[in-house]
Structures are given as C-alpha cells and as structure tokens.
Design a protein around this motif. Structure first.
Motif, short mmCIF file in Angstrom:
data_model
loop_
_atom_site.label_atom_id
_atom_site.label_comp_id
_atom_site.label_asym_id
_atom_site.label_seq_id
_atom_site.Cartn_x
_atom_site.Cartn_y
_atom_site.Cartn_z
N TYR A 1 -44.95 32.89 78.63
CA TYR A 1 -45.96 33.40 79.92
C TYR A 1 -46.22 34.80 79.38
O TYR A 1 -47.20 35.44 79.42
CB TYR A 1 -45.50 33.04 81.26
N PHE A 2 -45.02 35.55 79.44
CA PHE A 2 -45.31 36.98 79.33
C PHE A 2 -45.56 37.51 77.93
O PHE A 2 -46.46 38.60 77.73
CB PHE A 2 -44.10 37.73 79.52
N LYS A 3 -45.38 36.66 76.88
CA LYS A 3 -45.58 37.18 75.58
C LYS A 3 -47.31 36.79 75.49
O LYS A 3 -47.97 37.68 74.68
CB LYS A 3 -45.20 36.00 74.58
N LYS A 4 -47.90 35.85 76.08
CA LYS A 4 -49.42 35.45 76.05
C LYS A 4 -49.89 36.68 76.99
O LYS A 4 -50.89 37.20 76.39
CB LYS A 4 -49.55 34.17 76.97
N LEU A 5 -49.44 37.12 77.83
CA LEU A 5 -49.82 38.38 78.69
C LEU A 5 -50.08 39.76 77.66
O LEU A 5 -50.85 40.35 77.70
CB LEU A 5 -49.17 38.43 80.05
#
Length: 316
Positions: free
Chosen positions: A24-28
């Motif tokens: 999730y944080f990688k996508k952000l």
C-alpha cells in the motif's frame, strides 16, 4: 461536519492505515514520485528551502530515533502526522524531532512544528505536525461587505498579549471579544464559546499568538473576513514569516493601541480590505494541493536523511 472532524473516526482511520502492508505504501510512494516529475518545481524547491534551512552535512544526532523504534509518546495527532510519511523510509533511518508547542532551538537539526521567525533558526526544521488542528479551511459564502462592522475573538488567554487584550477590549463598541477559559472569580471578559460559523459573521477576526502561532490563522485567512493581529513572532508549515502587513493581514501594535483606528479605517475602505482578503486567499492556495503537501513532507525527510549521510534511506 467532515468525518475527519470527529476525533475517534480520525484516529481509527489513521491507525488502520498504518497497519496496511508495505504494498500500500509503495503504491503511494510511487504516486508521489510520479507527481514530483510534473509538479511546480519552483514552488516545491522554494518551500523546501524555507522549511529546511540547514544546507551542510551534519552527523545524526544522538537524540535521533530510528524508524523501527518510533513509538507514540505524547500527542496522538503528532504521532500520526509523522508516522504517515516515515512509512516510506527504511527501518534504520533516524530523525530527530520534537512534538509540542515549544519553540526552543536545539543545537542539532530537529523537526519542529513551529520556530521563531527571527534569529538563527536553521536547526529548527519545519514539519507539518498537528495538522488536523491547524490546517483547517472554511467555505465562507458571506461577502465582507455584508458582515458586521466589528471584530470578533474567542480563545484561551494565558499569556500577556491575550489577557491584556481581553481586559482592555471586552466591552469596546467595535469588538465582541472574550476568553473562554474560566477564572477563579467571575470577570466580564470571560465569555461563552463562539463557533467558527458565528465568528464568520464579523468583518474582522483577531488572530493573536499563544504558545506559538495562532491556531485560527489558517481558517481566518481562508475566509472573507479580514485578519487582524500584531506582527507574528513564530512560524509553522504555513510560512507565517512571509506574510506582509497590509498585504495579507492588518497589523496592529502589540498592545493593540491602534486597534480602533485600524478597524474604523477598513470599515470605511472596503476595497482595500477586500484586496488584503484576496491576497490572503492566494497564500492559502499554496497549501491546498494535497499531493504537493504530501510530497513536501516526504522531501523534508529525504533531505534530512541525505544531509545526515544516511544510506539507503528509502524503503522502496
């Protein structure tokens, strides 16, 4: 009312978000990096340089905390505001930070919510903290010309600027002002709470500093009312240090001795008042692009890691 205005919902949403997997944080993170390629570089760099004045390499302070060791200590909102972006950084990367309203300057680079505007303040690196409380905007549909010809203020009064002000102006014909914190004995300047919606009915809103900056300043400058205040001594992510008297707000003496004169002047000169309000709105717009705000939060942390010679600082 927005859902985020409900404290329980705000906390629940953000704690749950922090529990999401790295994907999730990688996508952000990738989304912000893509935005960096197309954003206004001049605005990005100008603000980054303003917040982060240190421009030489420094050692990681002993007081710095590694991402893997970061825990909630004081305020939940400070914790969540910081945690939101250190999720992008490797577990070994360290940051020195201070959570609270104090504006002292450490002898090593430290992330702060606020700092003094004047003097050597470089070691206090501004970071967007306690943003739920401070970064609030209003949708003011009432024109300046249709508002009451008075100045309003409600707030806590502990420091001399505020306590002297309410004692001197609580019964002034051009003012509806009062402190909301109760005293041991009844005093005429202690008044009931007044909602933001009620305050927006007045042409002038007072924004005195407290422990640091005036919490109300952001929403007042986004309104169609005119901000009145003494020259500010402190600044935050909102860059109060670049605000100009007569351009973004109406400046009064620290003892407010010229307050009546200033109110009367702008009652009689609405075009000048409206020009200041328009300039205030332009300043506010600089902080209303969420992607740019998020990117700047990341870039401040990135620069901290770079200048402290920490390697492999990004997790992704």
């Amino acid at each position: 009312m927005k859902l985020d205005d409900i404290k329980l919902f705000y906390y629940l949403k953000n704690f749950l978000k922090n529990a999401l997997p790295d994907s999730y944080f990688k996508k952000l993170f990738n989304s912000l990096k893509e935005y960096e390629l197309e954003c206004d570089k001049k605005e990005l760099n100008a603000r980054l340089d303003y917040y982060f004045k240190v421009n030489t390499v420094f050692e990681v302070p002993e007081e710095a905390v590694a991402v893997q060791d970061f825990r909630k200590t004081k305020s939940t909102t400070y914790y969540l505001d910081f945690k939101e972006f250190i999720n992008f950084f490797s577990s070994h990367i360290k940051f020195a930070y201070y959570f609270g309203d104090e504006t002292h300057i450490n002898d090593y680079p430290t992330l702060f919510k606020a700092r003094p505007i004047y003097g050597n303040n470089a070691n206090s690196i501004l970071y967007k903290l306690n943003k739920r409380r401070h970064f609030r905007w209003v949708n003011d549909t009432l024109d300046f010309s249709k508002k009451k010809d008075k100045m309003v203020w409600r707030g806590l009064a502990w420091h001399a600027l505020r306590t002297d002000f309410v004692k001197n102006f609580h019964d002034h014909s051009l003012c509806n002002v009062g402190q909301i914190n109760k005293l041991d004995a009844p005093k005429p300047w202690v008044k009931d709470f007044l909602s933001v919606e009620e305050q927006l009915k007045y042409k002038f809103i007072f924004c005195p500093e407290g422990n640091d900056v005036a919490t109300s300043l952001k929403w007042v400058m986004s309104s169609n009312s005119l901000c009145i205040m003494p020259k500010p001594n402190y600044e935050t992510w909102f860059m109060e240090g670049v605000l100009e008297a007569g351009v973004h707000y109406v400046e009064v003496a620290s003892d407010c001795s010229d307050l009546e004169e200033k109110i009367q002047y702008y009652i009689e000169n609405e075009k000048e008042a409206q020009a200041i309000i328009n300039n205030a709105h332009e300043h506010v717009k600089r902080f209303q692009n969420k992607k740019l705000e998020d990117l700047l939060c990341v870039k401040v942390l990135e620069r901290y890691a770079q200048l402290s010679n920490q390697k492999d600082y990004y997790k992704f």
